[in-house]
Design a protein around this motif. Structure first.
Motif, PDB file in Angstrom:
ATOM      1  N   SER A  88       2.720   6.826   9.113  1.00 26.69           N
ATOM      2  CA  SER A  88       1.878   7.831   8.473  1.00 26.69           C
ATOM      3  C   SER A  88       0.902   8.388   9.502  1.00 26.69           C
ATOM      4  CB  SER A  88       1.137   7.222   7.271  1.00 26.69           C
ATOM      5  OG  SER A  88      -0.183   6.875   7.599  1.00 26.69           O
ATOM      6  N   GLY A 102       0.380   5.480   3.687  1.00 28.17           N
ATOM      7  CA  GLY A 102       1.546   4.696   4.135  1.00 28.17           C
ATOM      8  C   GLY A 102       2.126   3.882   2.986  1.00 28.17           C
ATOM      9  N   PHE A 103       1.241   3.258   2.217  1.00 30.72           N
ATOM     10  CA  PHE A 103       1.720   2.434   1.101  1.00 30.72           C
ATOM     11  C   PHE A 103       2.468   3.283   0.070  1.00 30.72           C
ATOM     12  CE2 PHE A 103       1.314   0.395  -3.037  1.00 30.72           C
ATOM     13  CZ  PHE A 103       1.953  -0.798  -2.749  1.00 30.72           C
ATOM     14  N   LEU A 155       8.768   3.311   8.845  1.00 31.90           N
ATOM     15  CA  LEU A 155       7.637   3.685   7.988  1.00 31.90           C
ATOM     16  C   LEU A 155       6.500   4.095   8.908  1.00 31.90           C
ATOM     17  CD1 LEU A 155       6.255   3.793   5.141  1.00 31.90           C
ATOM     18  CD2 LEU A 155       5.412   1.495   5.629  1.00 31.90           C
ATOM     19  N   GLY A 165      -4.149   4.887   1.640  1.00 30.37           N
ATOM     20  CA  GLY A 165      -2.972   4.544   0.845  1.00 30.37           C
ATOM     21  C   GLY A 165      -1.737   5.384   1.142  1.00 30.37           C
TER      22      GLY A 165
HETATM   23  C1  LIG Z   1       1.529   0.856   9.232  1.00 31.20           C
HETATM   24  C2  LIG Z   1       1.261   2.216   8.627  1.00 31.20           C
HETATM   25  C3  LIG Z   1       2.549   2.802   8.071  1.00 31.20           C
HETATM   26  C4  LIG Z   1       0.259   2.015   7.459  1.00 31.20           C
HETATM   27  O1  LIG Z   1       0.042   3.231   6.826  1.00 31.20           O
HETATM   28  P1  LIG Z   1      -1.448   3.754   6.587  1.00 31.20           P
HETATM   29  O2  LIG Z   1      -1.313   5.091   5.942  1.00 31.20           O
HETATM   30  O3  LIG Z   1      -2.186   3.642   7.863  1.00 31.20           O
HETATM   31  O4  LIG Z   1      -2.040   2.649   5.596  1.00 31.20           O
HETATM   32  P2  LIG Z   1      -2.528   2.812   4.095  1.00 31.20           P
HETATM   33  O5  LIG Z   1      -3.650   3.778   4.033  1.00 31.20           O
HETATM   34  O6  LIG Z   1      -1.382   3.007   3.179  1.00 31.20           O
HETATM   35  O7  LIG Z   1      -3.066   1.369   3.832  1.00 31.20           O
HETATM   36  C5  LIG Z   1      -4.311   0.966   4.337  1.00 31.20           C
HETATM   37  C6  LIG Z   1      -4.319  -0.524   4.349  1.00 31.20           C
HETATM   38  O8  LIG Z   1      -3.286  -0.976   5.206  1.00 31.20           O
HETATM   39  C7  LIG Z   1      -3.792  -1.985   6.060  1.00 31.20           C
HETATM   40  N1  LIG Z   1      -3.982  -1.382   7.376  1.00 31.20           N
HETATM   41  C8  LIG Z   1      -3.542  -0.165   7.794  1.00 31.20           C
HETATM   42  N2  LIG Z   1      -3.865   0.021   9.091  1.00 31.20           N
HETATM   43  C9  LIG Z   1      -4.506  -1.092   9.483  1.00 31.20           C
HETATM   44  C10 LIG Z   1      -5.049  -1.538  10.733  1.00 31.20           C
HETATM   45  N3  LIG Z   1      -4.975  -0.783  11.852  1.00 31.20           N
HETATM   46  N4  LIG Z   1      -5.612  -2.771  10.803  1.00 31.20           N
HETATM   47  C11 LIG Z   1      -5.666  -3.538   9.701  1.00 31.20           C
HETATM   48  N5  LIG Z   1      -5.167  -3.192   8.501  1.00 31.20           N
HETATM   49  C12 LIG Z   1      -4.590  -1.985   8.398  1.00 31.20           C
HETATM   50  C13 LIG Z   1      -5.086  -2.404   5.470  1.00 31.20           C
HETATM   51  O9  LIG Z   1      -4.824  -3.335   4.452  1.00 31.20           O
HETATM   52  C14 LIG Z   1      -5.585  -1.106   4.891  1.00 31.20           C
HETATM   53  O10 LIG Z   1      -6.455  -1.285   3.823  1.00 31.20           O
HETATM   54  P3  LIG Z   1      -8.049  -1.430   4.112  1.00 31.20           P
HETATM   55  O11 LIG Z   1      -8.419  -0.216   4.906  1.00 31.20           O
HETATM   56  O12 LIG Z   1      -8.659  -1.500   2.753  1.00 31.20           O
HETATM   57  O13 LIG Z   1      -8.171  -2.676   4.909  1.00 31.20           O
HETATM   58  C15 LIG Z   1       0.608   3.202   9.635  1.00 31.20           C
HETATM   59  O14 LIG Z   1      -0.597   2.655  10.105  1.00 31.20           O
HETATM   60  C16 LIG Z   1       1.485   3.552  10.827  1.00 31.20           C
HETATM   61  O15 LIG Z   1       2.149   4.577  10.824  1.00 31.20           O
HETATM   62  N6  LIG Z   1       1.433   2.717  11.900  1.00 31.20           N
HETATM   63  C17 LIG Z   1       2.192   3.020  13.125  1.00 31.20           C
HETATM   64  C18 LIG Z   1       3.676   2.812  12.933  1.00 31.20           C
HETATM   65  C19 LIG Z   1       4.003   1.422  12.436  1.00 31.20           C
HETATM   66  O16 LIG Z   1       3.598   0.435  13.011  1.00 31.20           O
HETATM   67  N7  LIG Z   1       4.764   1.360  11.330  1.00 31.20           N
HETATM   68  C20 LIG Z   1       5.163   0.143  10.693  1.00 31.20           C
HETATM   69  C21 LIG Z   1       6.525  -0.262  11.106  1.00 31.20           C
HETATM   70  S1  LIG Z   1       7.052  -1.722  10.243  1.00 31.20           S
END
Ligand SMILES: CC(C)(COP(=O)(O)OP(=O)(O)OC[C@H]1O[C@@H](n2cnc3c(N)ncnc32)[C@H](O)[C@@H]1OP(=O)(O)O)[C@@H](O)C(=O)NCCC(=O)NCCS
Length: 295
Positions: free
Chosen positions: A147, A162-163, A145, A160
């Motif tokens: 984003s 990633g979610f 996963l 949102g």
């Molecule tokens: C993890 C990941 C998929 C989340 O997707 P995203 O698009 O960034 O997150 P979303 O916009 O859907 O969700 C945001 C929420 O996620 C959480 N979140 C996302 N990134 C965060 C961070 N760096 N620190 C803390 N909370 C975080 C928080 O709850 C945030 O909500 P908030 O801003 O109100 O606190 C993305 O950050 C990513 O690609 N990370 C690198 C790869 C990875 O680690 N993947 C997961 C493998 S299990």
């Protein structure tokens, strides 16, 4: 049910510019997308996802864009996948999906973050979810996963994304039972726990590249997904689960090993509560719950 379009932070979600995509081989195409959850969630009812066949030569550019996004998103953790892993462990056995942005209107800050300028495709992938079936009938494993948000300044993020990416994949492929592995203290924990009842299968996992990895199993509950955008405690959680009075501490390796021992000794099952994880620091600690007798 709240409409996604009513959320002030989801103004980027204009399906003419940002669309879900499905990147699966033709014979694995889902026959009745979303049919399992048709009474539980309506988020994707009005959108026709893009479909590209990863086995076709002309889609290699799309694969390249997916792999580029993935490599950048996982660069910090060193968990990026090799090209052959994408093919052998995702494209051939599984389901690859995400969101794509119209290339013509792709914001420059996203092009910069992705390090791409000349994109020859009409659509550019900006998120990725990969899920593969396990040998247990009906059980899947979420293998990837990511984003583009992870590469952007806070002000530029598509909140949102990633979610919604994992939500779309679970919905589209009719997945009720989904395992996954993630690292304690990763922001992804907040997302994963929201998709349903979140059972701990391992709390300390030395066979993984990172021992401080959780393996979890989700009993997928789309009726709870809107709590990600409109947080409130789940009404049904306390009907089914009881607080043990004990906590798990992601900061403390010996505590993770303690809970792993408990699981190996079959003292579980143990669950975490998504609403608590969403509001707690990533370092925890988190309350441990057990199912109530008879539930
Ligand atoms: C993890 C990941 C998929 C989340 O997707 P995203 O698009 O960034 O997150 P979303 O916009 O859907 O969700 C945001 C929420 O996620 C959480 N979140 C996302 N990134 C965060 C961070 N760096 N620190 C803390 N909370 C975080 C928080 O709850 C945030 O909500 P908030 O801003 O109100 O606190 C993305 O950050 C990513 O690609 N990370 C690198 C790869 C990875 O680690 N993947 C997961 C493998 S299990």
């Amino acid at each position: 049910m709240n409409k996604l379009s009513s959320h002030p932070r989801l103004d980027w979600l204009d399906y003419s510019q940002v669309r879900p995509y499905v990147f699966v081989r033709e014979d694995l195409r889902v026959q009745n997308p979303g049919s399992l959850f048709k009474d539980n969630i309506n988020w994707f009812d009005d959108v026709e996802p893009l479909w590209f066949n990863p086995l076709h030569q002309k889609q290699v550019e799309y694969s390249n864009l997916i792999l580029n996004l993935e490599a950048k998103a996982f660069a910090a953790s060193g968990l990026g996948m090799d090209r052959w892993v994408f093919y052998d462990c995702a494209v051939m056995p599984g389901f690859v999906a995400g969101f794509a942005h119209k290339t013509e209107t792709l914001p420059q800050f996203m092009k910069d973050a992705l390090g791409v300028d000349e994109i020859k495709r009409e659509w550019t992938p900006i998120s990725l979810f990969i899920v593969i079936p396990t040998m247990k009938p009906g059980e899947w494993f979420a293998h990837n996963l990511c984003s583009v948000n992870s590469l952007l300044d806070r002000k530029d993020k598509f909140y949102g994304l990633g979610f919604l990416t994992k939500a779309f994949g679970l919905w589209y492929a009719n997945i009720a039972n989904c395992c996954g592995a993630t690292q304690w203290k990763s922001p992804a924990v907040r997302l994963h726990a929201l998709y349903g009842d979140f059972e701990l299968l391992t709390t300390y996992t030395p066979t993984h590249s990172y021992s401080k990895t959780i393996t979890y199993r989700l009993d997928v509950k789309p009726q709870r997904w809107e709590k990600f955008f409109w947080p409130e405690p789940s009404d049904t959680f306390e009907e089914k689960f009881i607080k043990t009075g004990l906590q798990i501490n992601p900061e403390d390796e010996s505590n993770l090993i303690h809970w792993q021992n408990e699981l190996e000794e079959k003292k579980g099952p143990f669950y975490l509560r998504s609403h608590e994880i969403l509001s707690a620091p990533l370092s925890g600690p988190y309350n441990i719950y057990s199912p109530k007798a008879g539930s």
